[in-house]
Enzyme design. Structure first.
Site, short mmCIF file in Angstrom:
data_model
loop_
_atom_site.label_atom_id
_atom_site.label_comp_id
_atom_site.label_asym_id
_atom_site.label_seq_id
_atom_site.Cartn_x
_atom_site.Cartn_y
_atom_site.Cartn_z
N ASP A 1 0.88 -1.16 0.00
CA ASP A 1 0.00 0.00 0.00
C ASP A 1 0.93 1.21 0.00
O ASP A 1 1.42 1.61 1.05
CB ASP A 1 -0.90 0.00 1.24
CG ASP A 1 -1.84 1.20 1.27
OD1 ASP A 1 -2.22 1.69 0.19
OD2 ASP A 1 -2.17 1.66 2.38
N GLU B 1 -1.18 -1.05 -4.78
CA GLU B 1 -2.33 -0.20 -5.06
C GLU B 1 -1.94 0.80 -6.14
O GLU B 1 -0.87 1.40 -6.08
CB GLU B 1 -2.78 0.54 -3.81
CG GLU B 1 -4.02 1.39 -4.05
CD GLU B 1 -4.51 2.05 -2.77
OE1 GLU B 1 -5.15 1.35 -1.96
OE2 GLU B 1 -4.25 3.24 -2.60
N ASP C 1 -2.65 0.94 7.09
CA ASP C 1 -1.76 0.74 5.94
C ASP C 1 -1.31 -0.72 5.85
O ASP C 1 -1.17 -1.27 4.76
CB ASP C 1 -0.53 1.65 6.04
CG ASP C 1 -0.91 3.09 6.28
OD1 ASP C 1 -1.25 3.78 5.30
OD2 ASP C 1 -0.87 3.52 7.44
#
EC number: 3.1.21.10
Length: 190
Positions: free
Chosen positions: A14, A75, A148
């Site tokens: 992430d 991501e 996260d």
């Protein structure tokens, strides 16, 4: 590849410049996913950009060297309305992709809604729903923290579940390309 046929070790990321979620998970038969590691790489917001990017790169490279993933899932950067945040995240993505490229690792990008839909069936699931699903899917005793870290695990799970489909698609494309090449050679002989 890992020992069992079809297994894949995924490093889920992430991306973020201040906090970057890192995870490693093994995907196996069916929808089975085993968490290996999860954490967050942090950089001080008052440090110069080049120092922050170096710290982030070093952290990601250390994880890649320690856990030896087969692939990286990350991501995809998207417009959040704050150009400064998007640019910082884009810088982070660049060094993370470079770290993977240095090791010959494929990088697969997923939008937040793709990850949410894969795990919950709802592309608009909130953080609480996502964390609950990550906890349930991985059979964890407690939710991963901070967010996260949970997001990095969600991205890894998403790729573990998509990896068999991607592998079959790649094999089909390779078989079609081979047939095309053979057909071309046959037509040259005539």
């Amino acid at each position: 590849m890992n020992e069992c046929v079809g297994a894949v070790r995924v490093m889920g990321i992430d991306p973020g410049l201040t906090r970057c979620g890192l995870s490693v998970a093994d995907g196996g038969q069916g929808r089975r996913v085993v968490p290996i590691a999860v954490g967050v790489a942090r950089t001080p917001s008052d440090a110069p950009l080049e120092d922050r990017l170096l710290r982030l790169s070093n952290a990601a490279e250390q994880w890649m060297d320690e856990y030896q993933p087969d692939v990286v899932a990350m991501e995809r950067v998207f417009e959040r309305g704050n150009v400064s945040t998007v640019m910082q995240t884009a810088h982070a993505v660049g060094v993370l992709v470079l770290a993977a490229a240095r090791r010959g690792l494929e990088v697969h990008m997923y939008t937040p809604s793709e990850v949410k839909k894969a795990l919950t069936g709802n592309g608009r699931a909130d953080k609480k729903q996502m964390t609950a699903m990550v906890t349930r899917i991985l059979g964890l005793g407690e939710p991963p923290k901070p967010a996260d870290a949970a997001d990095a695990l969600a991205i890894a799970i998403c790729h573990c579940w998509r990896a068999p489909v991607l592998r079959r698609q790649r094999m089909t494309m390779e078989a079609l390309e081979k047939q095309r090449r053979l057909a071309g050679k046959d037509s040259e002989r005539k």
